[in-house]
Design a protein around this motif. Sequence first.
Motif, short mmCIF file in Angstrom:
data_model
loop_
_atom_site.label_atom_id
_atom_site.label_comp_id
_atom_site.label_asym_id
_atom_site.label_seq_id
_atom_site.Cartn_x
_atom_site.Cartn_y
_atom_site.Cartn_z
N ARG A 2 45.05 43.41 43.72
CA ARG A 2 44.77 42.43 44.59
C ARG A 2 44.64 41.11 43.61
O ARG A 2 44.08 41.54 42.41
CB ARG A 2 43.40 42.31 45.40
N LEU A 4 44.53 37.08 43.22
CA LEU A 4 44.47 35.49 44.50
C LEU A 4 44.64 34.26 43.36
O LEU A 4 44.73 34.32 42.70
CB LEU A 4 42.34 35.60 43.51
N GLU A 27 45.74 36.78 48.00
CA GLU A 27 44.69 36.60 48.93
C GLU A 27 44.99 34.55 48.03
O GLU A 27 45.60 34.54 46.68
CB GLU A 27 43.13 36.81 48.52
N ALA A 29 43.72 30.20 47.97
CA ALA A 29 42.74 28.91 47.51
C ALA A 29 43.56 28.35 47.41
O ALA A 29 44.39 27.88 46.35
CB ALA A 29 41.79 29.33 47.10
N GLU A 34 36.81 26.88 47.28
CA GLU A 34 37.19 28.08 47.88
C GLU A 34 37.31 28.85 47.02
O GLU A 34 37.72 29.94 46.61
CB GLU A 34 38.33 27.60 48.81
N GLY A 35 38.31 28.04 45.67
CA GLY A 35 38.58 29.30 44.86
C GLY A 35 37.73 30.63 43.80
O GLY A 35 37.76 31.21 44.06
N LEU A 38 35.82 32.74 46.74
CA LEU A 38 36.34 34.34 46.51
C LEU A 38 36.37 34.43 45.00
O LEU A 38 35.73 35.61 45.11
CB LEU A 38 38.44 33.59 46.95
N GLN A 41 32.82 36.18 45.26
CA GLN A 41 32.64 37.17 45.68
C GLN A 41 33.34 38.92 46.20
O GLN A 41 33.33 39.67 46.96
CB GLN A 41 32.66 36.56 47.67
N ASN A 42 34.72 38.35 45.19
CA ASN A 42 35.81 39.91 45.66
C ASN A 42 36.11 39.79 43.58
O ASN A 42 35.94 39.42 43.27
CB ASN A 42 36.97 39.01 46.22
N TYR A 44 39.53 40.84 42.27
CA TYR A 44 41.46 41.12 42.29
C TYR A 44 41.42 41.43 40.50
O TYR A 44 40.74 41.58 40.03
CB TYR A 44 41.29 39.51 41.61
N GLN A 173 32.80 46.27 49.81
CA GLN A 173 33.85 45.58 48.71
C GLN A 173 34.78 46.64 48.75
O GLN A 173 35.77 46.22 48.76
CB GLN A 173 33.53 45.71 47.32
N ASP A 176 36.11 47.07 52.26
CA ASP A 176 36.70 45.25 52.45
C ASP A 176 38.62 46.45 52.20
O ASP A 176 39.21 45.81 52.31
CB ASP A 176 36.32 44.53 51.52
#
Length: 225
Positions: A2, A4, A27, A29, A34-35, A38, A41-42, A44, A173, A176
């Motif tokens: 993944r 970002l 993903e 942003a 917003e970046g 993310l 929260q996630n 990468y 996580q 998802d």
Amino acid sequence: MRILIVEDNEDLLESMRQILCDEFEIECATNGEEGLFLGLQNIYDLILLDVMLPELDGFEILRRLRAEHIMSPVLFVTAKDGLEDRVKGLDIGGDDYLVKPFQAPELKARIRALLRRAGSLTIDQTIRYRGIELFGREQEIKIDHVSMRLTIKQYELLEYLIQNKDKILTREQIYDRVWGFESDTTVAIVEVYIHHLRKKLEPFGYHKDIQTVRGIGYMLKETKV
């Protein structure tokens, strides 16, 4: 894997997404807030980060991510090509710097180099953890040189754990990443698949490396005998 992408130029953002979407889960942003959200929260495998962004610039995003001990490799992709900016980006925890405009092959090469450096990818796109080898192109697995059969979801689960070895992953996580929010299953499926994966690894002694972090999730970490 993944990635970002944080980029406010929507045409360039879409171009990078198209370049990378055949190899990676992407993903996006379009602003700093917003970046950062993310990124916090996630998990990468790599972050492509513009410097000049609305709301928060790329340098501040990286400072805040590193302050939260988020150590995903960061490749700055920016028009700011001065030596001072490059040094600043690297000094605050960036891993590489790519100046716009750039060609697709160079972008991919920089990403592969950072993933190899982070231990997420080898030159032949094989992921390794101790005696475990995952061959990404064929979704084949060998343990101590012995071929092993896994279901697709078992393979993806093990791949995700290896890519994030020594990191605590929450059940949410994992769910998802492996199943996705649109799945008809629930987050409880993670525990079931962890159990089955441990069973597959037990004959080789690697099952104990999948450690339960009570009340949170799981972590792949070498167990010292």
